[in-house]
Design a protein around this motif. Structure first.
Motif, short mmCIF file in Angstrom:
data_model
loop_
_atom_site.label_atom_id
_atom_site.label_comp_id
_atom_site.label_asym_id
_atom_site.label_seq_id
_atom_site.Cartn_x
_atom_site.Cartn_y
_atom_site.Cartn_z
N THR A 264 37.48 10.54 -16.91
CA THR A 264 36.11 10.09 -16.35
C THR A 264 35.96 10.57 -15.15
O THR A 264 36.86 10.75 -14.17
N PRO A 277 30.06 6.24 -13.62
CA PRO A 277 30.29 7.43 -13.81
C PRO A 277 29.35 8.41 -14.66
O PRO A 277 28.38 8.32 -14.90
N ASP A 280 32.25 10.88 -19.35
CA ASP A 280 33.43 10.16 -19.98
C ASP A 280 34.03 11.09 -21.30
O ASP A 280 33.21 10.87 -22.08
#
Length: 436
Positions: A264, A277, A280
């Motif tokens: 991530t 994030p 991922d």
């Protein structure tokens, strides 16, 4: 997160049959003001040396200066390594074995001259430098100072500002100091005067703290890692069985649980890591090594019949470029500074620029002029040359897979990079290698 436009993909055929590299975007380099040793004098150098980028070491370096423990450091004991533990505008803070623990002193980075009238014997404690340039020392069982926390002035004179607070490790953070307690479970942020800003307890002992600007990564003995908010100590990112790696534009979090590997990535915004994030990706792992961009591999997948790698900018979704080929080794890739070097099944090696996938050079398998790389570790890169720690010595590897220069490292030995300089700690000495 705001959406980001993608650049049009470009492709280029690689030499020696090494698959295809896909260029998706380019990365920018940050610069700041620095200095470089040349002929014993400083020259202006406007490059920031970080993330595996070195000063000019493409030719064999000479020794700029050396500190000899038994000759230069009061009360030095044993043949234990002397090392640089922190830096300031004035010089480098070094630590060495002394008394019941360690002593600390500041040296001039240009010539190794002692800047303090006498060292600080912290005993079982620790010293560090904050962004204001203040040196803070937690002293326990030191000589002659009583247990306590001290600020040390430019001449090396200590002034006690607070109690000891059971501190075994000190790390500068902004104008304050992080302090880890003796058993390792508690981390607190304290002002130089000793006022606690925040404190928190970890389930497992803290084994390391990495601070880069306002980014704080705490690593604990149970393989957990935490990226904490510097203002209050709360988690921005937390993970078990993982590794958090820092890059100029963000961080990657490699989750290492068996059969659940994934990476991530998070962007750095205004000097701090955004908790949302950017990407991922399952089934990928991060190749270790200090580098300006992240090198990820999918070669660990079961039944993978080729080496598969991709280069990521943590601040952007997807890969900058990818490489995949049956002749590419599934192991032995080296991400180092601004370069990446891949091994091939026949033992030959090939080098690319991390930023754009440009092929820089290739060389034959190990032979009379080619080194045998046995678990090499990246020290850094300088132009198109990688400097590696390899079988007890420094090896400068060219893109043609030849040795530009080599230098043995004595035992016990430690190789560190400090502000782009290579620093060798060997037995009772510490030496700085002069850049070309």
């Amino acid at each position: 997160m705001s959406s980001r436009s993608r650049a049009r993909a470009l492709s280029a055929r690689l030499p020696f049959g090494i698959g295809t590299v896909v260029l998706i975007l380019c990365a920018a380099m940050l610069v700041t003001v620095g200095v470089v040793l040349s002929g014993g004098k400083y020259q202006v150098d406007d490059t920031e040396y970080a993330y595996g980028e070195l000063r000019d070491y493409h030719r064999a370096p000479s020794i700029a200066w050396t500190i000899v423990g038994h000759e230069d450091l009061p009360d030095y004991r044993d043949e234990v390594t002397i090392q640089v533990v922190d830096t300031s505008d004035e010089g480098w803070l070094i630590a060495y074995p002394s008394g019941l623990g360690r002593s600390f002193t500041m040296v001039d980075r240009r010539n190794g001259r002692m800047l303090w009238d006498s060292p600080i014997n912290a005993g079982q404690g620790d010293c560090a430098v904050n962004e204001a340039g203040q040196v803070g020392c937690a002293v326990q069982l030191g000589t002659p100072l009583d247990d306590g926390f001290y600020l040390v002035d430019d001449a090396g004179h200590p002034t006690q500002t607070s109690e000891y607070l059971d501190t075994k490790k000190v790390v500068g953070l902004g104008n304050n100091f992080l302090r880890v307690n003796r058993v390792g479970h508690q981390v607190s942020l304290n002002t130089p005067a000793g006022k606690t800003i925040w404190a928190r307890t970890f389930a497992a002992p803290v084994v390391d703290i990495e601070v880069t600007g306002d980014i704080v990564v705490v690593k604990t003995a149970d393989a957990s890692q935490y990226l904490v908010n510097p203002t209050n100590g709360d988690n921005r990112i937390a993970c078990d069985q993982c590794n958090i790696a820092l890059y100029p534009t963000g961080v990657t979090v490699e989750h290492q649980d068996h059969n659940a590997e994934r990476v991530t990535s998070y962007a750095t915004v205004n000097g701090r890591v955004d908790a949302d994030p950017v990407d991922d990706s399952e089934g990928l792992q991060v190749e270790s090594g200090p580098s300006t961009l992240a090198l990820l591999t999918a070669s660990n997948r079961i039944f993978a019949d080729r080496g598969e790698y991709e280069v990521r900018d943590p601040a952007r979704h997807g890969a900058l470029w990818r490489i995949s080929d049956r002749e590419l080794s599934k192991s032995g890739a080296i991400a180092c500074g601004s370069l990446v070097n891949f091994g091939r099944l026949d033992g030959s090696r090939t080098t690319y620029a991390l930023a754009d996938g440009k092929h820089i050079g290739s060389g034959p398998p190990p032979g009379p002029e080619q080194p045998i790389l046995a678990n090499p570790a990246c020290i850094g890169s300088t132009d198109t040359t990688m400097i590696l720690s390899n079988q007890g010595q420094l090896t400068a590897l060219t893109p043609e897979n030849t040795v530009a220069w080599e230098q043995g490292v004595g035992s016990p030995g430690l190789i560190k990079v400090v502000e782009g300089y290579i620093v060798l700690s060997e037995g009772a000495t510490m030496s700085v290698l002069r850049p070309n």
